[in-house]
Enzyme design. Structure first.
Site, PDB file in Angstrom:
ATOM      1  N   TYR A 112      -1.826  -3.940  -1.433  1.00  0.00           N
ATOM      2  CA  TYR A 112      -0.627  -3.719  -2.254  1.00  0.00           C
ATOM      3  C   TYR A 112       0.654  -3.763  -1.423  1.00  0.00           C
ATOM      4  O   TYR A 112       1.738  -3.970  -1.958  1.00  0.00           O
ATOM      5  CB  TYR A 112      -0.700  -2.375  -2.989  1.00  0.00           C
ATOM      6  CG  TYR A 112      -1.723  -2.324  -4.110  1.00  0.00           C
ATOM      7  CD1 TYR A 112      -2.538  -3.413  -4.403  1.00  0.00           C
ATOM      8  CD2 TYR A 112      -1.874  -1.185  -4.873  1.00  0.00           C
ATOM      9  CE1 TYR A 112      -3.481  -3.358  -5.414  1.00  0.00           C
ATOM     10  CE2 TYR A 112      -2.814  -1.126  -5.894  1.00  0.00           C
ATOM     11  CZ  TYR A 112      -3.611  -2.214  -6.148  1.00  0.00           C
ATOM     12  OH  TYR A 112      -4.546  -2.152  -7.156  1.00  0.00           O
ATOM     13  N   LYS A 137     -16.010  -2.264   1.213  1.00  0.00           N
ATOM     14  CA  LYS A 137     -16.621  -3.566   0.929  1.00  0.00           C
ATOM     15  C   LYS A 137     -16.897  -4.197   2.293  1.00  0.00           C
ATOM     16  O   LYS A 137     -16.479  -5.327   2.594  1.00  0.00           O
ATOM     17  CB  LYS A 137     -15.653  -4.399   0.064  1.00  0.00           C
ATOM     18  CG  LYS A 137     -16.225  -5.671  -0.512  1.00  0.00           C
ATOM     19  CD  LYS A 137     -17.230  -5.455  -1.620  1.00  0.00           C
ATOM     20  CE  LYS A 137     -17.838  -6.771  -2.062  1.00  0.00           C
ATOM     21  NZ  LYS A 137     -19.002  -6.616  -2.936  1.00  0.00           N
ATOM     22  N   ASP A 144     -18.661  -2.213  -5.424  1.00  0.00           N
ATOM     23  CA  ASP A 144     -19.302  -2.680  -6.664  1.00  0.00           C
ATOM     24  C   ASP A 144     -20.389  -1.696  -7.091  1.00  0.00           C
ATOM     25  O   ASP A 144     -20.529  -1.362  -8.265  1.00  0.00           O
ATOM     26  CB  ASP A 144     -19.835  -4.116  -6.509  1.00  0.00           C
ATOM     27  CG  ASP A 144     -20.424  -4.402  -5.145  1.00  0.00           C
ATOM     28  OD1 ASP A 144     -20.288  -3.582  -4.228  1.00  0.00           O
ATOM     29  OD2 ASP A 144     -21.054  -5.470  -4.991  1.00  0.00           O
ATOM     30  N   ASP A 177      -7.511   2.450  -7.026  1.00  0.00           N
ATOM     31  CA  ASP A 177      -6.760   2.211  -8.259  1.00  0.00           C
ATOM     32  C   ASP A 177      -7.731   1.957  -9.417  1.00  0.00           C
ATOM     33  O   ASP A 177      -7.633   2.545 -10.498  1.00  0.00           O
ATOM     34  CB  ASP A 177      -5.865   0.975  -8.021  1.00  0.00           C
ATOM     35  CG  ASP A 177      -4.819   0.788  -9.097  1.00  0.00           C
ATOM     36  OD1 ASP A 177      -4.770   1.608 -10.022  1.00  0.00           O
ATOM     37  OD2 ASP A 177      -4.065  -0.194  -9.013  1.00  0.00           O
ATOM     38  N   ASP A 191      -9.376   4.872 -12.499  1.00  0.00           N
ATOM     39  CA  ASP A 191      -9.216   4.663 -13.944  1.00  0.00           C
ATOM     40  C   ASP A 191     -10.576   4.683 -14.648  1.00  0.00           C
ATOM     41  O   ASP A 191     -10.694   5.180 -15.770  1.00  0.00           O
ATOM     42  CB  ASP A 191      -8.505   3.331 -14.226  1.00  0.00           C
ATOM     43  CG  ASP A 191      -6.995   3.521 -14.358  1.00  0.00           C
ATOM     44  OD1 ASP A 191      -6.487   4.518 -13.792  1.00  0.00           O
ATOM     45  OD2 ASP A 191      -6.331   2.697 -15.010  1.00  0.00           O
TER      46      ASP A 191
END
Ligand code: NAD
Length: 356
Positions: A135, A190, A222, A246, A250
């Site tokens: 980001y 990851k 994942d 992020d 959620d």
């Protein structure tokens, strides 16, 4: 103690009003100063994070933030869009640690889209690194693709990067949070594909040496996404980078029934923080008086606990929220047959009454 109140856009002002009423009802001598941010900041002074708003945020002991964003600003150039305000505040105030508890109140077990037995009693904490990763990484932008099968075409690109110190400081926050809970930490990465996250994994493993009482495990993002909806209760604390955090936070939000229930804290190294609901400005329901103010009210409770040293007052607010849920009061996002549907203002007023 000075609190900067930044209501923002959409449902932001509606839910902040309720949190402010709750804070006032505590009877503490807080000084609360309001300033525009996001689209409201742009309207007031041509920038989503006006200079005066940033100055107030820097001077205050804590910041209570509503939410920013509205579809009507989608055509503005990126640096002027409302969402830049929250990124700017995080960066300027060095708010690198985002704490998002996901707790399922027993009364809301039926509001989750998952089976009650999967989520009932859920109490996990997601810690997201907030000021690094893809980001913020440079370089980024648009260019003409220099190589490969699409050479010569336009391409967008971003850069994923994490410095050692950035990983170490968030790892310390996560291990210390785990020490105060069930002493289990899952680091999400990851590492199988990304160099950045192999490095992340190595550094977190190294920091673990300082916290032998915490059980650490590593999980690919994942798999973590899958486990969060398959068996979320097996987690205690999760720590991860900005982008994975992020998305996962959620997903965790929905385990609890509604994103309207989830508070968050973004802290610097000295526990100064910005407190906001985990959701956005919900332009689809703005102005209808039906937004759930509880995530913002619970964010105010986190603010009292983490930045203002008022843990007892934080407990009072959290207990008042439990009480109104036990009374059966529900905003539409958490409504079920047999409960009482109320609007934003009624829910806030009920929490104020329950404080007494
Ligand atoms: P959103 O979180 O605003 O809304 C997603 C869904 O959840 C909508 O259906 C909305 O009605 C519902 N919802 C959200 N909060 C609610 C509440 N308190 N009570 C009841 N229902 C609620 O996400 P979005 O629609 O993807 O984004 C809308 C705007 O918010 C965009 O401009 C986005 O950039 C911005 N945004 C801001 C922040 C922030 O201020 N930190 C965070 C996320 C999104």
């Amino acid at each position: 103690m000075k609190i900067a109140i930044l209501p923002g856009d959409g449902i932001g002002p509606e839910i902040i009003d309720q949190a402010v009423s709750v804070l006032k009802a505590l009877g503490e001598p807080f000084e609360m100063e309001f300033a525009p941010v996001g689209g409201a900041g742009y309207e007031a002074s041509g920038h989503p994070l006006p200079e005066a708003t940033l100055k107030l945020a820097q001077q205050a002991d804590a910041i209570l933030f509503g939410s920013v964003g509205d579809w009507k600003y989608d055509t503005l150039e990126r640096t002027l869009r409302p969402e830049q305000a929250i990124l700017g505040l995080r960066k300027n105030l060095n708010l690198f640690a985002n704490l998002r508890p996901a707790i399922l109140y027993p009364e809301l077990a039926g509001a989750s889209t998952l089976k009650p037995e999967v989520v009932s009693g859920l109490d996990i904490l997601i810690i997201r690194e907030l000021t690094g990763d893809i980001y913020f990484g440079q370089p980024r932008g648009m260019r003409i693709c220099p190589d490969g099968p699409f050479k010569g075409q336009r391409e967008g690109f971003d850069t994923m990067r994490y410095a050692e110190g950035e990983i170490r400081r968030i790892a310390h926050v996560a291990f210390q949070a785990a020490q105060k809970r069930d002493k289990r930490l899952t680091s999400v990465d990851k590492a199988n594909v990304l160099e950045t996250f192999q490095f992340w994994k190595d550094i977190v493993t190294d920091v673990h040496g300082d916290y032998p009482d915490v059980v650490l495990d590593h999980m690919y993002v994942d798999n973590a996404a899958m486990q969060l909806v398959r068996a979320p209760k097996k987690f205690d604390v999760l720590v991860t980078g900005n982008m994975f955090g992020d998305i996962l936070s959620d997903a965790a939000a929905m385990l609890t029934g509604s994103i309207g229930m989830l508070p968050s804290a973004s802290l610097d190294a000295n526990n100064k923080g910005l407190y906001e609901p985990s959701h956005g400005s919900a332009p689809d329901i703005a102005g209808k008086g039906i937004a759930n103010p509880l995530a913002t009210i619970l964010s105010a409770a986190m603010m009292l606990r983490y930045s203002l040293g008022k843990a007892e007052q934080a407990d009072r607010i959290e207990n008042a929220v439990k009480k109104v849920l036990a009374q059966g009061l529900r905003t539409p996002d958490i409504y079920e047959t047999g409960t009482t549907k109320v609007g934003t203002v009624e829910m806030g007023a009920a929490v104020v009454r329950a404080l007494a």
